[in-house]
Design a protein around this motif. Structure first.
Motif, mmCIF file in Angstrom:
data_model
loop_
_atom_site.group_PDB
_atom_site.id
_atom_site.type_symbol
_atom_site.label_atom_id
_atom_site.label_comp_id
_atom_site.label_asym_id
_atom_site.label_seq_id
_atom_site.Cartn_x
_atom_site.Cartn_y
_atom_site.Cartn_z
ATOM 1 N N TRP A 183 -4.114 2.615 7.785
ATOM 2 C CA TRP A 183 -3.088 1.921 6.995
ATOM 3 C C TRP A 183 -3.544 1.701 5.562
ATOM 4 C CZ3 TRP A 183 -0.454 -2.497 10.285
ATOM 5 C CH2 TRP A 183 0.157 -1.915 11.409
ATOM 6 N N GLY A 184 -4.805 1.310 5.390
ATOM 7 C CA GLY A 184 -5.323 1.092 4.041
ATOM 8 C C GLY A 184 -5.347 2.368 3.222
ATOM 9 N N GLN A 185 -5.723 3.484 3.869
ATOM 10 C CA GLN A 185 -5.725 4.763 3.165
ATOM 11 C C GLN A 185 -4.323 5.153 2.722
ATOM 12 O OE1 GLN A 185 -7.928 7.207 2.198
ATOM 13 N NE2 GLN A 185 -9.645 5.833 2.568
ATOM 14 N N MET A 186 -3.332 4.928 3.589
ATOM 15 C CA MET A 186 -1.959 5.250 3.229
ATOM 16 C C MET A 186 -1.499 4.409 2.035
ATOM 17 S SD MET A 186 -0.871 7.748 4.874
ATOM 18 C CE MET A 186 0.702 7.579 4.024
ATOM 19 N N MET A 187 -1.889 3.135 2.017
ATOM 20 C CA MET A 187 -1.513 2.273 0.898
ATOM 21 C C MET A 187 -2.159 2.773 -0.395
ATOM 22 S SD MET A 187 0.225 -0.408 -0.013
ATOM 23 C CE MET A 187 0.465 -0.343 -1.763
ATOM 24 N N MET A 188 -3.409 3.158 -0.335
ATOM 25 C CA MET A 188 -4.121 3.593 -1.526
ATOM 26 C C MET A 188 -3.553 4.917 -2.048
ATOM 27 S SD MET A 188 -8.224 3.741 -2.145
ATOM 28 C CE MET A 188 -8.509 4.967 -0.866
ATOM 29 N N LEU A 189 -3.192 5.817 -1.146
ATOM 30 C CA LEU A 189 -2.665 7.112 -1.561
ATOM 31 C C LEU A 189 -1.227 7.021 -2.066
ATOM 32 C CD1 LEU A 189 -4.090 9.370 1.290
ATOM 33 C CD2 LEU A 189 -4.860 9.257 -1.086
ATOM 34 N N ALA A 190 -0.518 5.953 -1.692
ATOM 35 C CA ALA A 190 0.878 5.805 -2.130
ATOM 36 C C ALA A 190 0.995 5.253 -3.542
ATOM 37 C CB ALA A 190 1.628 4.888 -1.157
ATOM 38 N N ILE A 191 -0.101 4.759 -4.103
ATOM 39 C CA ILE A 191 -0.064 4.172 -5.441
ATOM 40 C C ILE A 191 -0.169 5.285 -6.480
ATOM 41 C CG2 ILE A 191 -1.269 2.637 -7.039
ATOM 42 C CD1 ILE A 191 -2.199 1.040 -4.607
ATOM 43 N N PRO A 192 0.728 5.323 -7.474
ATOM 44 C CA PRO A 192 0.668 6.370 -8.507
ATOM 45 C C PRO A 192 -0.663 6.341 -9.249
ATOM 46 C CG PRO A 192 2.751 5.178 -8.615
ATOM 47 C CD PRO A 192 1.876 4.422 -7.660
#
Length: 376
Positions: A106-115
């Motif tokens: 979940w944390g990786q997905m959040m980090m990758l979703a940030i421009p």
């Protein structure tokens, strides 16, 4: 189907149906949703059955889940015994690994979703501080499955305290694992406790609404990742960022033509009604195959039956398979010959329909003199 729906709403859960839902939708958490384990269901959906491993392992755990969902007396007595034996739930390697895996993903997905760069004039890099919050949420969600629970406070504090390590350790895997481990250890040592009262039974519609909201948030992270970090490969093998491809797509000739066609259709419907638009769509879809038949015979739509018959005879003679000596070319000739015969059959069967349509047009013309050609 009706029996499945009734089982979803029934208070008493069945081992048989739990296995059915596990087999046909377990990788998406359907069996957990059936057993009212909504947190577990969402985790299984977001990680595809904990990356497939957890889904396979649960084949032996489903009977225990069903007994727990039904508040089986023996299951309750066993739980009371463990509560008397242990002041807090003992350490479980399976649950701890689950907290690490879900928090990390979940944390990786959040980090990758940030421009990675400015977007809409906003520097989104400051939103990276949401990453430890999402990690803590993943750890907390796993920790609150079943008969165990815990507060979000301690894993959140631990994740936020460990996050600045990223500015000193440049290896992303190391600092991310350290932050995730800190959150999981904080929950396991400071937050975890027995759930002494069962979950309150929530209305089916409310459960679906909550899970749908969570799923929408998670899908939005995937969309952000694909938009800002995904690439497309063109015919030359060059990679193009998706956000650039979408930007240029809105100025592409194909999209401009499509947009203009939709606008023209809307304007036509405003004047003639949507039913007339629907009739045109049906006609353009060529349900009888007449338009393709005219194309095969090389004729216009106004061709008479006599012209159709003469053309059919001519093309049948020219494309007859018996005239082809080469065995390899004969098959293509047979297909062409059959295509001609089928086209002629379609137009012959529609002869009466065309005659009725022509008669109707002529009657309308006589009834409304404005439709006739104006005399000089």
């Amino acid at each position: 189907m009706a029996a499945n729906v009734l089982n979803f709403f029934s208070d008493s859960k069945s081992v048989f149906w739990a296995y059915v839902f596990w087999l046909f939708g377990g990788i998406f958490g359907l069996h957990h949703f059936y057993l009212r384990r909504d947190r577990h269901a969402f985790i299984w959906w977001s990680t595809l059955g904990c990356f497939g491993v957890g889904w396979l392992r649960e084949v032996f755990r489903i009977p225990r889940y069903v007994r727990d969902a039904n508040d089986d007396p023996q299951s309750i007595q066993y739980l009371i015994g463990r509560m008397r034996q242990y002041k807090k739930p003992p350490f479980s390697m399976n649950r701890f690994m689950g907290m690490l895996m879900v928090g990390y993903s979940w944390g990786q997905m959040m980090m990758l979703a940030i421009p990675p760069e400015e977007f809409w004039g906003i520097n989104w890099k400051y939103f990276n501080w949401l990453v430890p919050i999402v990690v803590a949420l993943g750890v907390w969600t796993v920790g609150n499955i079943g008969r165990e629970q815990g507060a979000l406070k301690w894993p959140l504090i631990a994740a936020l305290a460990a996050y600045p390590v990223r500015y000193y350790v440049y290896d992303e895997t190391l600092w991310f694992t350290f932050m995730n481990m800190a959150a999981a250890l904080a929950f396991d040592t400071l937050s975890k406790e027995w759930r002494r009262t069962p979950h309150k039974k929530t209305h089916f519609a409310k459960r679906v609404a909550i899970l749908s909201l969570c799923a929408s948030l998670y899908i939005s992270l995937w969309c952000g990742y694909l938009y800002f970090h995904g690439t497309l490969t063109d015919s030359d093998g060059d990679e193009i960022p998706i956000y650039e491809a979408l930007h240029h797509f809105h100025t592409s000739p194909w999209w401009l033509d499509l947009k203009q066609s939709l606008l023209d259709t809307y304007q036509y419907a405003q004047h003639h009604g949507w039913y007339e638009v629907w009739k045109q769509i049906i006609d353009l879809s060529d349900p009888h195959g007449e338009q393709n038949a005219y194309k095969v015979l090389g004729l216009g739509f106004d061709a008479s039956q006599q012209e159709i018959t003469l053309t059919w005879r001519k093309l049948s003679r020219e494309n007859h398979p018996d005239k082809v000596k080469d065995a390899k070319l004969r098959r293509a000739a047979q297909e062409r010959f059959m295509e001609i015969q089928e086209a002629y059959e379609i137009l012959s069967n529609s002869k009466h329909r065309r005659n009725r349509r022509n008669k109707k047009d002529n009657s309308d013309l006589h009834e409304d003199p404005n439709k006739s050609v104006k005399s000089q």
